[in-house]
Design an enzyme around this catalytic site. Structure first.
Site, PDB file in Angstrom:
ATOM      1  N   ILE A  16      -2.056  -5.918  -1.828  1.00 37.59           N
ATOM      2  CA  ILE A  16      -0.967  -5.589  -0.912  1.00 37.59           C
ATOM      3  C   ILE A  16      -0.767  -4.086  -0.796  1.00 37.59           C
ATOM      4  O   ILE A  16      -0.376  -3.571   0.255  1.00 37.59           O
ATOM      5  CB  ILE A  16       0.341  -6.292  -1.359  1.00 37.59           C
ATOM      6  CG1 ILE A  16       1.375  -6.264  -0.234  1.00 37.59           C
ATOM      7  CG2 ILE A  16       0.898  -5.671  -2.632  1.00 37.59           C
ATOM      8  CD1 ILE A  16       2.602  -7.100  -0.538  1.00 37.59           C
ATOM      9  N   LEU A  74       3.003  -4.525  -8.998  1.00 34.53           N
ATOM     10  CA  LEU A  74       2.513  -5.187 -10.204  1.00 34.53           C
ATOM     11  C   LEU A  74       2.901  -6.665 -10.226  1.00 34.53           C
ATOM     12  O   LEU A  74       3.829  -7.092  -9.529  1.00 34.53           O
ATOM     13  CB  LEU A  74       3.094  -4.494 -11.443  1.00 34.53           C
ATOM     14  CG  LEU A  74       2.628  -3.075 -11.729  1.00 34.53           C
ATOM     15  CD1 LEU A  74       3.416  -2.477 -12.891  1.00 34.53           C
ATOM     16  CD2 LEU A  74       1.126  -3.050 -12.037  1.00 34.53           C
ATOM     17  N   LYS A  97       8.504  -7.968  -4.279  1.00 33.35           N
ATOM     18  CA  LYS A  97       9.197  -9.175  -4.645  1.00 33.35           C
ATOM     19  C   LYS A  97       8.204 -10.146  -5.283  1.00 33.35           C
ATOM     20  O   LYS A  97       6.994 -10.031  -5.037  1.00 33.35           O
ATOM     21  CB  LYS A  97       9.919  -9.754  -3.438  1.00 33.35           C
ATOM     22  CG  LYS A  97       9.087 -10.529  -2.423  1.00 33.35           C
ATOM     23  CD  LYS A  97       7.981  -9.804  -1.751  1.00 33.35           C
ATOM     24  CE  LYS A  97       6.753 -10.693  -1.778  1.00 33.35           C
ATOM     25  NZ  LYS A  97       5.511 -10.059  -1.811  1.00 33.35           N
TER      26      LYS A  97
END
Length: 333
Positions: A16, A74, A97
């Site tokens: 991401i 992470l 999130k």
């Protein structure tokens, strides 16, 4: 007036970060993206060289004095550890999130950041996509009457068995990675916090939950949601009102070039009417990062407190979902 650029480091080389995080930060005039870190020096160097960044390990990135903000994609189970280290080093932090795995953990993270005077933000990027403002405007206009039921789905097909989302030691699971989205959006669109929650989670032999569903009771209305990691890909929601319905076609994970559609459905008892409204593409990551970095640049403590509050309200809801699933009961909030 020229504002000092916020210097950003990325704590981890998750997919991401490279797909959405790096391009979004680089698109912002008030941000300078400086470095990226990995436990593997080879991975850090590979990603850094592709994007013109400096390569670090986690410890050296947190220790750098020329970094203002750390963006952390992470795994959920590592967010608290590195947020506390970052806060104690005076760094502002954006966490992907779900920001963590329990309400107690979220409270520790907020307390550490408040104590050190730094901002902490849970990066729910759909907060900033214009389609949700359009949905709210449609509801407020009265086109669908009184909103009674929010219904949403977020799920994806199985990934490789070693994916972090399936590891209990890293706090994986469908609730933390998928269910968090409808839990967030139901509250945003219904503009209420739930007064009671009933939730079911199933692991089907896996280390973590891979299928889930929940029912939220509000003072006015309800929300139904299903989520998981063993599904046909879905990320959408609808709002069913007394006179009509409004539906999205892609609500949570929305690429910056994608133009989603909001549809209004009404009928007069004999004929159904449908109106499709195309929403312009938007880079929701860039919008989210800009919101956070601008608050940091302004040292806006009121916004910091609002961020803390959002984190704790979301964590309270997810905690109620876990308790309901574990104890097999309706949980009142």
């Amino acid at each position: 007036m020229n504002m000092k650029k916020i210097r950003v480091g990325i704590l981890g080389v998750a997919e991401i970060a490279e797909r959405y995080g790096i391009p979004a930060f680089k698109s912002l005039a008030n941000v300078e993206l400086v470095a990226i870190a990995s436990r593997s020096s080879e991975k850090a160097q590979a990603v850094a060289s592709r994007h013109g960044l400096e390569a670090e390990n986690y410890e050296s990135l947190v220790a750098r004095e020329d970094i203002d903000v750390l963006y952390s994609p992470l795994p959920v189970g590592l967010q608290e550890e590195w947020t506390l280290k970052a806060a104690n080093a005076g760094k502002h932090v954006i966490c992907e999130k779900s920001i963590t795995y329990s309400l107690e953990s979220a409270q520790r993270m907020v307390d550490a950041c408040r104590k050190n005077g730094v901002a902490l933000y849970e990066n729910f990027v759909p907060e900033f996509h214009p389609q949700h403002a359009k949905v709210l405007a449609i509801i407020e206009s009265g086109k669908i009457g009184t909103p009674h039921v929010w219904a949403g789905y977020d799920g994806y097909p199985p990934r490789s068995k070693d994916d972090i989302r399936y590891r209990s030691d890293l706090k994986g699971g469908s609730l933390n990675y998928a269910g968090c989205y409808p839990a967030f959006m139901a509250r945003k669109i219904m503009r209420q916090e739930p007064i009671a929650i009933t939730c079911r989670l199933s692991n089907d032999g896996a280390e973590v939950d891979i299928v889930g569903s929940a029912f939220f009771e509000f003072e006015n209305g309800v929300a139904h949601m299903s989520f998981g990691s063993d599904h046909l890909y879905q990320n959408t929601y609808s709002v069913w009102g007394s006179n009509g319905m409004v539906k999205t076609n892609r609500a949570f994970a929305v690429p910056p070039t994608f133009a989603p559609t909001v549809e209004i459905i009404t009928n007069d008892g004999t004929k159904e009417m449908r109106e499709a409204i195309e929403i312009p593409p938007a880079n929701q990551f860039a919008e989210s990062f800009d919101f956070f970095c601008s608050a940091v640049a302004e040292a806006n403590k009121e916004k910091f407190e609002d961020m803390y509050d959002r984190i704790l309200r979301q964590a309270k809801v997810l905690e109620a979902m876990r308790v309901s699933a574990q104890e097999g009961r309706r949980v009142e909030l």
